[in-house]
Design an enzyme around this catalytic site. Structure first.
Site, PDB file in Angstrom:
ATOM      1  N   GLY A  49      49.865  -7.442  -2.635  1.00 19.52           N
ATOM      2  CA  GLY A  49      50.870  -7.739  -1.608  1.00 19.52           C
ATOM      3  C   GLY A  49      52.194  -8.093  -2.262  1.00 19.52           C
ATOM      4  O   GLY A  49      52.491  -7.673  -3.383  1.00 19.52           O
ATOM      5  N   GLY A  50      52.971  -8.907  -1.551  1.00 15.94           N
ATOM      6  CA  GLY A  50      54.288  -9.302  -2.061  1.00 15.94           C
ATOM      7  C   GLY A  50      54.214 -10.036  -3.381  1.00 15.94           C
ATOM      8  O   GLY A  50      55.215 -10.139  -4.103  1.00 15.94           O
ATOM      9  N   GLY A  75      75.822  16.685 -20.727  1.00 15.69           N
ATOM     10  CA  GLY A  75      75.793  15.328 -20.193  1.00 15.69           C
ATOM     11  C   GLY A  75      74.741  14.475 -20.867  1.00 15.69           C
ATOM     12  O   GLY A  75      74.912  13.252 -21.015  1.00 15.69           O
ATOM     13  N   ALA A  76      73.669  15.112 -21.301  1.00 12.03           N
ATOM     14  CA  ALA A  76      72.603  14.355 -21.951  1.00 12.03           C
ATOM     15  C   ALA A  76      73.068  13.805 -23.295  1.00 12.03           C
ATOM     16  O   ALA A  76      72.646  12.727 -23.712  1.00 12.03           O
ATOM     17  CB  ALA A  76      71.363  15.227 -22.127  1.00 12.03           C
TER      18      ALA A  76
HETATM   19  C1  HXC Z   1      42.558 -18.410   0.074  1.00 14.48           C
HETATM   20  C2  HXC Z   1      41.261 -17.092  -1.267  1.00 14.48           C
HETATM   21  C3  HXC Z   1      42.244 -16.086  -1.240  1.00 14.48           C
HETATM   22  C4  HXC Z   1      43.430 -16.323  -0.497  1.00 14.48           C
HETATM   23  C5  HXC Z   1      40.617 -15.406  -2.450  1.00 14.48           C
HETATM   24  N1  HXC Z   1      40.280 -16.614  -2.014  1.00 14.48           N
HETATM   25  N2  HXC Z   1      41.810 -15.052  -1.981  1.00 14.48           N
HETATM   26  N3  HXC Z   1      41.427 -18.234  -0.622  1.00 14.48           N
HETATM   27  N4  HXC Z   1      43.536 -17.504   0.131  1.00 14.48           N
HETATM   28  N5  HXC Z   1      44.419 -15.426  -0.460  1.00 14.48           N
HETATM   29  C6  HXC Z   1      39.059 -17.354  -2.336  1.00 14.48           C
HETATM   30  C7  HXC Z   1      37.812 -16.779  -1.723  1.00 14.48           C
HETATM   31  O1  HXC Z   1      37.638 -17.288  -0.435  1.00 14.48           O
HETATM   32  C8  HXC Z   1      36.742 -17.271  -2.691  1.00 14.48           C
HETATM   33  O2  HXC Z   1      36.458 -18.626  -2.398  1.00 14.48           O
HETATM   34  C9  HXC Z   1      37.450 -17.241  -4.007  1.00 14.48           C
HETATM   35  O3  HXC Z   1      38.839 -17.250  -3.733  1.00 14.48           O
HETATM   36  C10 HXC Z   1      37.146 -16.024  -4.838  1.00 14.48           C
HETATM   37  O4  HXC Z   1      37.327 -14.894  -4.000  1.00 14.48           O
HETATM   38  P1  HXC Z   1      36.240 -13.740  -3.886  1.00 14.48           P
HETATM   39  O5  HXC Z   1      36.599 -12.948  -2.703  1.00 14.48           O
HETATM   40  O6  HXC Z   1      34.868 -14.327  -3.961  1.00 14.48           O
HETATM   41  O7  HXC Z   1      36.504 -12.957  -5.235  1.00 14.48           O
HETATM   42  P2  HXC Z   1      36.449 -11.404  -5.503  1.00 14.48           P
HETATM   43  O8  HXC Z   1      35.227 -10.812  -4.908  1.00 14.48           O
HETATM   44  O9  HXC Z   1      36.653 -11.253  -6.956  1.00 14.48           O
HETATM   45  O10 HXC Z   1      37.704 -10.791  -4.728  1.00 14.48           O
HETATM   46  C11 HXC Z   1      39.008 -11.132  -5.079  1.00 14.48           C
HETATM   47  C12 HXC Z   1      40.038 -10.638  -4.053  1.00 14.48           C
HETATM   48  C13 HXC Z   1      39.591 -11.063  -2.628  1.00 14.48           C
HETATM   49  C14 HXC Z   1      40.090  -9.097  -4.143  1.00 14.48           C
HETATM   50  C15 HXC Z   1      41.363 -11.184  -4.450  1.00 14.48           C
HETATM   51  O11 HXC Z   1      39.316 -12.449  -2.680  1.00 14.48           O
HETATM   52  C16 HXC Z   1      40.639 -10.842  -1.618  1.00 14.48           C
HETATM   53  O12 HXC Z   1      40.793  -9.733  -1.134  1.00 14.48           O
HETATM   54  N6  HXC Z   1      41.349 -11.925  -1.252  1.00 14.48           N
HETATM   55  C17 HXC Z   1      42.350 -11.846  -0.203  1.00 14.48           C
HETATM   56  C18 HXC Z   1      43.561 -11.124  -0.716  1.00 14.48           C
HETATM   57  C19 HXC Z   1      44.679 -11.190   0.270  1.00 14.48           C
HETATM   58  O13 HXC Z   1      44.648 -10.460   1.284  1.00 14.48           O
HETATM   59  N7  HXC Z   1      45.598 -12.139   0.051  1.00 14.48           N
HETATM   60  C20 HXC Z   1      46.735 -12.334   0.883  1.00 14.48           C
HETATM   61  C21 HXC Z   1      47.709 -11.267   0.504  1.00 14.48           C
HETATM   62  S1  HXC Z   1      49.173 -11.454   1.378  1.00 14.48           S
HETATM   63  P3  HXC Z   1      35.052 -19.298  -2.718  1.00 14.48           P
HETATM   64  O14 HXC Z   1      35.201 -20.680  -2.208  1.00 14.48           O
HETATM   65  O15 HXC Z   1      34.052 -18.472  -2.011  1.00 14.48           O
HETATM   66  O16 HXC Z   1      34.887 -19.229  -4.211  1.00 14.48           O
HETATM   67  C22 HXC Z   1      50.161 -12.120   0.292  1.00 14.48           C
HETATM   68  C23 HXC Z   1      51.523 -12.214   0.756  1.00 14.48           C
HETATM   69  C24 HXC Z   1      52.405 -12.583  -0.342  1.00 14.48           C
HETATM   70  O17 HXC Z   1      49.808 -12.471  -0.766  1.00 14.48           O
HETATM   71  C25 HXC Z   1      53.773 -12.293   0.099  1.00 14.48           C
HETATM   72  C26 HXC Z   1      54.742 -12.720  -0.902  1.00 14.48           C
HETATM   73  C27 HXC Z   1      56.096 -12.335  -0.463  1.00 14.48           C
END
Ligand code: HXC
Length: 511
Positions: free
Chosen positions: A167-168, A401-402
């Site tokens: 994401g961002g 130009g290059a």
């Molecule tokens: C809170 C999160 C989290 C998040 C992961 N966890 N991402 N908690 N907020 N964004 C937690 C999980 O609940 C889990 O907790 C632990 O971290 C490990 O995650 P897993 O899913 O078990 O790990 P894995 O299978 O390796 O997968 C990793 C992952 C997946 C691919 C990153 O967790 C995922 O898709 N997370 C969400 C990604 C996402 O959509 N983020 C928001 C993006 S938007 P426990 O307690 O079970 O260990 C964004 C906007 C930013 O970032 C904008 C900036 C301008």
């Protein structure tokens, strides 16, 4: 509570923070061939040099602690004695997700790095915005992006992707100077495979979409690829060895070393047939200390070679056309790659040494529709804007130009030399006779023979270094074996170079 009891409490709280997300999550991290944030810092820094800051930030000051360390370890350490500021996201704590205080900890590292003039290294391993913290997390990203931008050109910023970066969240690394990725365990993307499938129907794996190879080879987002985390961390140490701490310092000097190999080989690398290619990296290794080049972006836009090297112990940034790939033509991707590197070197007082063998801009509708005009303009802009010492060596082709875009004298090259093999002209002989002698060739009994004769005449008459040298657009035409000596002498003469530009808020770089 007595002092002893208070110390016991302190130790307990600290141990809780150091334990991160706990043994199970640490085990999972190791099973995925990933190290913890603290293990990575230990490998990156000189032994015992890391000092953690904001240790008790957030909930970490209570015994009920859902987010030990807020999912990020921050502080400063040294690399070969040079101070660096570090933040390392801890995936074992809620997936290294970024909440308000996590962001504040990173911001403080960036602020301190700017205040003290030290490079920043960010080790990223995060699930992105901490979902539970909503807009506070988004605002946190915004504060980091702002600081990355303000720090740009003040201190080197190095980003290392060691897990997910989605994401961002990818934009903090993108705003920094260099991105390292680890093969198979690091991924960067704006929209993930699931979103892409739901919107476009296209199926793509996470690795193909945003893996280390994709970003090092195809997108050009990342600059370095490592096969594992250990290698990655030692590559960062190597990069740091070439960089000054900030924009007011010079890059570190090293003891001078001889180049690798026999300089006589410089006489035979360029083939006699001007249409045959060769590896420009061989030339570089015969000129610079130890024959070493820390190549940046080695897998992207391979028609250009960029990287750091030393000559007589002094760090320089090298830019070269690579005749082995696309004949060394300039295209959209290589223009981006080279111009960003020029600007980095100019920010951090690293002299530029350019090796030119360029037949022109790559022709074709792909290039024109893709905007080669505005991308190629970046090179003209970046070289013209740069005020560090600029030395240009014309090896062979220098057309149109290059020729200008590879730092011809008109763009402010301080010293420009040509090898006797140089061909400096408005265009290559083939193209030139096709235009100037079109009728003569068409009417000839044997057009191919007439054309070949005209090409040979053109090459003899125009495609040599002496017309340019007479203007004089060249300081000298040199024996290739003297190239190292000439560069060393030129750098010595330019050591106090000061060049100013009109005062302005900033130019409008052709992005
Ligand atoms: C809170 C999160 C989290 C998040 C992961 N966890 N991402 N908690 N907020 N964004 C937690 C999980 O609940 C889990 O907790 C632990 O971290 C490990 O995650 P897993 O899913 O078990 O790990 P894995 O299978 O390796 O997968 C990793 C992952 C997946 C691919 C990153 O967790 C995922 O898709 N997370 C969400 C990604 C996402 O959509 N983020 C928001 C993006 S938007 P426990 O307690 O079970 O260990 C964004 C906007 C930013 O970032 C904008 C900036 C301008």
């Amino acid at each position: 509570m007595s002092m002893l009891e208070k110390l016991e409490q302190l130790n307990k709280l600290r141990a809780q923070i150091i334990a991160g997300g706990g043994p199970k999550r640490i085990e999972k991290q190791h099973e995925a061939s990933k190290k913890t944030a603290r293990e990575r810092i230990e490998l990156l820094c000189d032994p015992g040099s890391f000092i953690e800051i904001n240790v008790f930030a957030g909930d970490s000051s209570t015994e009920k602690n859902d987010y030990p360390g807020e999912g990020v370890v921050t502080g400063h350490g040294t690399i070969d004695g040079h101070l660096v500021y570090i933040f390392a996201q801890d995936f074992t704590v809620t997936g290294g997700s970024l909440g308000r205080i996590h962001a504040d900890k990173i911001c403080e590292v960036l602020d301190l790095a700017m205040k003290t003039g030290a490079p920043v290294i960010g080790l990223n391993d995060s699930g992105g915005a901490r979902i539970q913290e909503g807009v506070d997390a988004l605002n946190g990203y915004g504060k980091i992006f702002f600081r990355n931008t303000i720090a740009s050109g003040v201190v080197p910023q190095i980003s290392v992707i060691m897990g997910p970066s989605a994401g961002g969240a990818v934009y903090s690394p993108a705003l920094m100077d260099f991105i390292f990725m680890v093969q198979h365990t690091s991924h960067m993307f704006i929209t993930g495979p699931a979103v892409i499938k739901s919107v476009t129907g296209e199926e793509v794996s996470m690795e193909d979409l945003g893996g280390a190879l994709t970003h090092n080879q195809t997108s050009g987002v990342a600059h370095f690829i490592a096969e594992d985390e250990n290698t990655c961390l030692s590559m960062i140490r190597q990069l740091i060895s070439y960089l000054p701490a900030n924009n007011l310092e010079e890059p570190p000097l090293a003891p001078p070393r001889e180049p690798a190999g026999d300089p006589e080989e410089l006489l035979t690398i360029i083939p006699d047939d001007p249409n045959r290619s060769y590896d420009v990296k061989r030339i570089i290794s015969l000129i610079f200390d130890g024959g070493e080049l820390l190549e940046v972006h080695p897998y992207y836009a391979r028609n250009g070679v960029i990287g750091f090297a030393r000559i007589n112990g002094q760090v320089v940034g090298i830019i070269a056309n690579q005749p082995n790939h696309l004949a060394g033509c300039l295209d959209i991707n290589v223009s981006d790659k080279i111009s960003r590197f020029i600007r980095f070197c100019d920010c951090f007082n690293i002299p530029l040494v350019t090796f030119m063998d360029v037949p022109g801009f790559l022709p074709g509708t792909d290039q024109e529709y893709g905007g080669i005009i505005r991308h190629g303009a970046k090179m003209l802009y970046a070289y013209s804007e740069a005020t560090v010492p600029k030395i240009t060596i014309i090896l062979r082709k220098a057309y149109g130009g290059a020729y200008l875009a590879m730092c011809a004298k008109a763009l402010g090259a301080d010293s420009s030399y040509a090898w006797p093999t140089a061909e400096i002209a408005v265009m290559g002989p083939g193209g030139a006779v096709n235009i100037v002698n079109r009728e003569q060739i068409a009417k000839a009994e044997n057009p191919a023979a007439v054309r070949a004769q005209l090409v040979a005449e053109y090459r003899e008459k125009f495609a040599n270094p002496y017309i340019a040298a007479a203007r004089p657009f060249l300081e000298d035409v040199i024996d290739p074996r003297d190239t190292r000596k000439k560069i060393i002498m030129a750098l010595r003469a330019l050591v106090n170079k000061r060049e100013s530009r009109p005062r302005k808020k900033h130019g409008n770089f052709p992005v």
